[in-house]
Design a protein around this motif. Structure first.
Motif, PDB file in Angstrom:
ATOM      1  N   SER A  41       2.702   6.103  -4.794  1.00 56.51           N
ATOM      2  CA  SER A  41       2.478   4.652  -4.877  1.00 56.51           C
ATOM      3  C   SER A  41       2.074   4.109  -3.515  1.00 56.51           C
ATOM      4  O   SER A  41       1.122   3.328  -3.399  1.00 56.51           O
TER       5      SER A  41
ATOM      6  N   GLY B  53       1.724  -8.853  -9.279  1.00 58.12           N
ATOM      7  CA  GLY B  53       3.145  -9.145  -9.438  1.00 58.12           C
ATOM      8  C   GLY B  53       3.613  -8.934 -10.871  1.00 58.12           C
ATOM      9  O   GLY B  53       4.808  -8.879 -11.136  1.00 58.12           O
TER      10      GLY B  53
ATOM     11  N   PHE C 208       6.038  -6.134 -12.268  1.00 58.27           N
ATOM     12  CA  PHE C 208       7.438  -6.299 -11.899  1.00 58.27           C
ATOM     13  C   PHE C 208       8.253  -6.849 -13.064  1.00 58.27           C
ATOM     14  O   PHE C 208       9.428  -6.541 -13.201  1.00 58.27           O
TER      15      PHE C 208
ATOM     16  N   ASN D 252       4.786   0.735  -9.705  1.00 54.88           N
ATOM     17  CA  ASN D 252       5.133   0.497  -8.306  1.00 54.88           C
ATOM     18  C   ASN D 252       3.954   0.405  -7.367  1.00 54.88           C
ATOM     19  O   ASN D 252       4.098  -0.084  -6.245  1.00 54.88           O
TER      20      ASN D 252
ATOM     21  N   LEU E 111       3.613  -3.180  -6.510  1.00 56.98           N
ATOM     22  CA  LEU E 111       4.691  -3.590  -5.607  1.00 56.98           C
ATOM     23  C   LEU E 111       4.366  -3.142  -4.184  1.00 56.98           C
ATOM     24  O   LEU E 111       4.435  -3.925  -3.226  1.00 56.98           O
TER      25      LEU E 111
ATOM     26  N   ARG F 146       1.474  -5.121  -2.671  1.00 59.44           N
ATOM     27  CA  ARG F 146       1.857  -6.452  -2.192  1.00 59.44           C
ATOM     28  C   ARG F 146       2.642  -6.376  -0.887  1.00 59.44           C
ATOM     29  O   ARG F 146       2.457  -7.195   0.012  1.00 59.44           O
TER      30      ARG F 146
ATOM     31  N   ALA G  65       8.735   0.154   1.969  1.00 61.91           N
ATOM     32  CA  ALA G  65       8.114   0.191   0.648  1.00 61.91           C
ATOM     33  C   ALA G  65       8.495   1.475  -0.082  1.00 61.91           C
ATOM     34  O   ALA G  65       8.878   1.455  -1.258  1.00 61.91           O
TER      35      ALA G  65
ATOM     36  N   ILE H  95      10.766   1.691  -3.647  1.00 57.05           N
ATOM     37  CA  ILE H  95      10.272   2.324  -4.875  1.00 57.05           C
ATOM     38  C   ILE H  95      11.135   3.528  -5.237  1.00 57.05           C
ATOM     39  O   ILE H  95      11.470   3.745  -6.404  1.00 57.05           O
TER      40      ILE H  95
ATOM     41  N   ALA I  29       9.520  -8.373  -0.840  1.00 53.64           N
ATOM     42  CA  ALA I  29       8.363  -7.923  -1.592  1.00 53.64           C
ATOM     43  C   ALA I  29       7.657  -9.058  -2.307  1.00 53.64           C
ATOM     44  O   ALA I  29       6.637  -8.862  -2.926  1.00 53.64           O
ATOM     45  N   PHE I  30       8.226 -10.246  -2.212  1.00 57.50           N
ATOM     46  CA  PHE I  30       7.674 -11.334  -3.005  1.00 57.50           C
ATOM     47  C   PHE I  30       6.830 -12.270  -2.162  1.00 57.50           C
ATOM     48  O   PHE I  30       7.012 -12.394  -0.972  1.00 57.50           O
TER      49      PHE I  30
END
Lengths: 231, 513
Positions: free
Chosen positions: B61, B88, B91, B140, B143, B146, B189, B193, B259-260
């Motif tokens: 990933s 996103g 998720f 992932n 994720l 991002r 990251a 994951i 992560a957001f």
């Protein structure tokens, strides 16, 4: 009459001691070098810093352990004096009733306070829709509504231009005179102290000295103050 | 002093509830397991598979995310922000739906095999270890993209300006600006994951199985459902807890970046570069978009026409799932808010909120099953147990979201509120809720979506009659009624996203700013 009785404030390595009385109705400047503890002194009086020793008394009554909101005082901070998500009216209403259940007479009082500080008809606005000077006026109007006998100013007008700042200070002096409020005002500007405050508390080298005559102090500053003033 | 005590009553109560909810089932597991003697050789291979598939999924990933994030960072094109928002989506996409989509594309009768057949190549199967890893990368990669994109955007524009003024080529920029950023971001990251993949259940349940592709979570399920060997299930649950604890200890040494909500509005930066780089970026972006959108589109195309044929039982399952999602979200919020508000001053509150991370869905399920069995028929508790497990497992996410906002709130307004005597319910109504509305709405959306799409504990408890929508979908897949399954998947996806969207909207709407 505010009495600091052998007050001892400790924050890590930093120590500040104060042992004096501020007479009722005095307009008292608090000056001293940066980092000397001017804001710390106010924070302790307002109840945000539990002192390591000594007592704080108002009219002889011990308020050392009272919650900040229960003390007979209002404080204006350097910033964050208003809740940005509440309207001007709501921000003022908090001064009358923290639950914001406002009666018709409360609303009348709020309108009168707004008029008094020159902001009539701006009650519906959010703080972000006001200029910096107008925001200061709202905060001052709230102090006016709360009508506590002691007002602490921790440089709330520092971000304003010179003309606006002296307007605000004049307004403070007027309101204080009307309500017989005792004012402690942190200041970086000796001129402000000279024009507004007959008395001055010098905070330097770990001590907040008893209030002295402002003119005499500034005319013959002790060494610590002289270095700060650059005189 | 009395005020201090009053302030910690609610968070202490919430912490005690969470602790009870996690530790009591764990205690039941420990007692029932009585050591690891019940484990078999296959269980050891499950442990091994759990670890290496998680490591490989995380590595792939991250590796694939770097070119995608780089391309998204330096190119501006129509639909870019939509694509980043879509990143996103996995998720909150229900696992079972994604698995169906992957089967539709990579399965026996999917587009990929059709292409292979046309080229005269042999068929590939999606079932097995590689299928599990493919699904994990599907979830992932976005994720990781991002997180890395966020890292790229966090490099101040002035650095790139300086690099350009010094005449840096792409290689030099990479060495001085991008490599240090990647070195800082990638471990976080990878670990995030890796952690998620360690507790993978639904993916392994549908695509894995057999000695070569069974995770510990799946092994717990099999010990339960196929062998009804509760001692072995409990021992496996202990193994899973051990894995989680070790991984969390690892993570504690390395704080992952959030992560957001990567900032997306940075002014476009002019980027030179040649044709080759443009082509590389185009391939990265198009490839990622195709990989992510293909499976979803396949489900929609197949499912929409079959919607009218759905059995009435599906609609009942919809109702059950919506009710579960709503209740478990409310429970999560009721626990999360007091804990998050107390966390900046009382570290134990944050610790309690993170406690559910030591247990996985199936571990909690096993413990609760063991506790319930002496008293009632556990199948009658399928829904309450699912509710509790979902609420507990969403809690760490929601609290992590809230804590930074709570810190800002307290730093900015604690003194003002105290000086105005704004306390208790008035403070909650006038200050806390309005200022926290957005993260609360977003967190509620995540919790609701997670609960809506979850296929975990319910598989242990359900008698086949009581079912949530994901379980009904799983049963349809098991019965090879693929059109109906696709239709149910459309329904589940729509409901999940609608729930998330509604909660997030409510949060925005309630924010008076």
């Amino acid at each position: 009459m505010l009495t600091l009785d052998k007050l001892h404030i400790q924050q890590g390595d930093f120590t500040l001691r104060a042992d004096f009385t501020v007479p009722h109705g005095a307009l008292c400047a608090v000056i001293g070098p940066s980092g000397a503890g001017k804001s710390t002194l106010l924070a302790a009086v307002a109840g945000f810093l539990p002192p390591a020793g000594g007592r704080i008394l108002w009219q002889g009554q011990d308020i050392t352990h009272a919650a900040p909101g229960a003390r007979p005082l209002s404080i204006l901070f350097q910033d964050q004096n208003l809740f940005p998500h509440l309207s001007v009216t709501q921000n003022l209403g908090l001064g009358l009733n923290p639950k914001l259940r406002l009666s018709t007479s409360d609303h009348a009082k709020i309108a009168a306070a707004l008029t008094r500080v020159g902001l009539a008809d701006l009650g519906a606005r959010k703080p972000a829709e006001l200029s910096g000077g107008q925001q200061s006026r709202v905060a001052l109007a709230r102090a006016l509504l709360r009508a506590r006998p002691l007002l602490l100013l921790d440089e709330p007008f520092a971000a304003l231009g010179p003309a606006l700042k002296s307007d605000m200070l004049a307004l403070v002096a007027e309101i204080a005179a009307e309500q017989g409020t005792t004012v402690l005002m942190v200041s970086h500007d000796p001129a402000d102290a000279r024009t507004l405050c007959s008395q001055t508390i010098l905070v330097a080298e770990g001590t907040a000295h008893p209030p002295q005559d402002t003119a005499a102090l500034l005319d013959h500053p002790p060494a610590a103050l002289a270095a700060y003033l650059g005189a | 002093m009395a005020g201090r005590v009053r302030q910690i009553i609610l968070p202490a109560l919430a912490a005690a509830l969470v602790a009870g909810l996690v530790l009591v089932p764990l205690g039941a597991v420990v007692i029932r397991a009585g050591g690891f003697s019940a484990l078999r050789g296959t269980d050891l291979s499950a442990l091994w598979f759990t670890l290496w598939q998680a490591a490989l999924s995380a590595a792939l990933s991250c590796l694939l995310a770097v070119p995608v994030a780089r391309a998204l960072n330096r190119r501006r094109f129509a639909g870019r922000s939509v694509l980043i928002s879509l990143m996103g989506a996995p998720f909150i996409l229900p696992t079972i739906v994604a698995v169906m989509g992957l089967i539709a594309v990579f399965g026996r009768r999917g587009a990929v095999n059709a292409g292979f057949a046309a080229l005269g190549l042999p068929n590939v199967t999606i079932y097995g270890a590689h299928g599990v890893i493919l699904a994990h990368v599907f979830f992932n990669l976005p994720l990781a993209t991002r997180m890395i994109l966020h890292g790229w955007q966090a490099i101040p524009a002035e650095r790139f300006r300086l690099a350009a003024s010094l005449g840096f080529g792409p290689g030099t920029v990479q060495r001085h600006l991008e490599k240090p950023m990647l070195r800082a971001v990638l471990p976080g990251a990878f670990l995030a994951i890796f952690l998620v993949c360690l507790t993978s259940f639904a993916v392994a349940l549908t695509l894995g199985g057999g000695p070569r592709a069974t995770t510990v979570e799946l092994a717990i399920y099999q010990a339960f459902r196929f062998d009804f060997d509760l001692g072995r299930a409990a021992s496996l649950a202990l193994v899973q807890v051990g894995i989680c604890l070790a991984a969390l200890a690892l993570a504690a040494r390395l704080t992952a970046p959030p992560a957001f909500g990567a900032g997306l509005d940075r002014a476009p930066m002019r980027f030179g570069g040649g044709r080759a780089l443009a082509l590389q970026d185009l391939l990265a972006i198009a490839g990622a978009a195709l990989f992510l959108l293909g499976p979803i589109s396949a489900i929609v195309l197949r499912g929409l026409p079959a919607l009218p044929d759905l059995a009435p039982g599906i609609w009942a399952a919809c109702g059950t799932s919506l009710g579960l999602a709503a209740t478990s979200t409310l429970l999560t919020l009721a626990l999360a808010l007091p804990l998050a508000l107390a966390a900046p001053r009382h570290p134990w509150a944050e610790g309690a909120a993170m406690l559910p991370m030591v247990a996985s869905s199936l571990v909690l399920g096993t413990g609760l099953f063991l506790m319930a069995r002496p008293f009632v028929n556990p199948t009658s508790l399928a829904l309450p147990v699912t509710l509790l497990a979902n609420a507990a497992l969403s809690l760490p996410f929601v609290v992590r979201l809230l804590i930074p906002e709570v810190r800002v709130l307290q730093a900015d307004y604690d003194r003002l509120a105290a000086s105005l005597n704004l306390r208790g319910l008035a403070r909650l109504r006038l200050l806390t809720l309005p200022r926290l509305a957005r993260p609360l709405g977003f967190g509620a959306g995540l919790a609701a979506a997670f609960s809506m799409g979850d296929l975990g504990v319910i598989t242990l408890f359900s008698d086949g009659e009581t079912k949530t929508l994901p379980l009904a979908l799983f049963q349809l897949m098991g019965a090879y009624r693929m059109d109906q399954a696709a239709a149910a998947a459309c329904l589940l996806t729509t409901l999940t996203f609608a729930l998330f969207w509604a909660c997030d909207r409510i949060g925005h709407h309630a924010d008076p700013r």
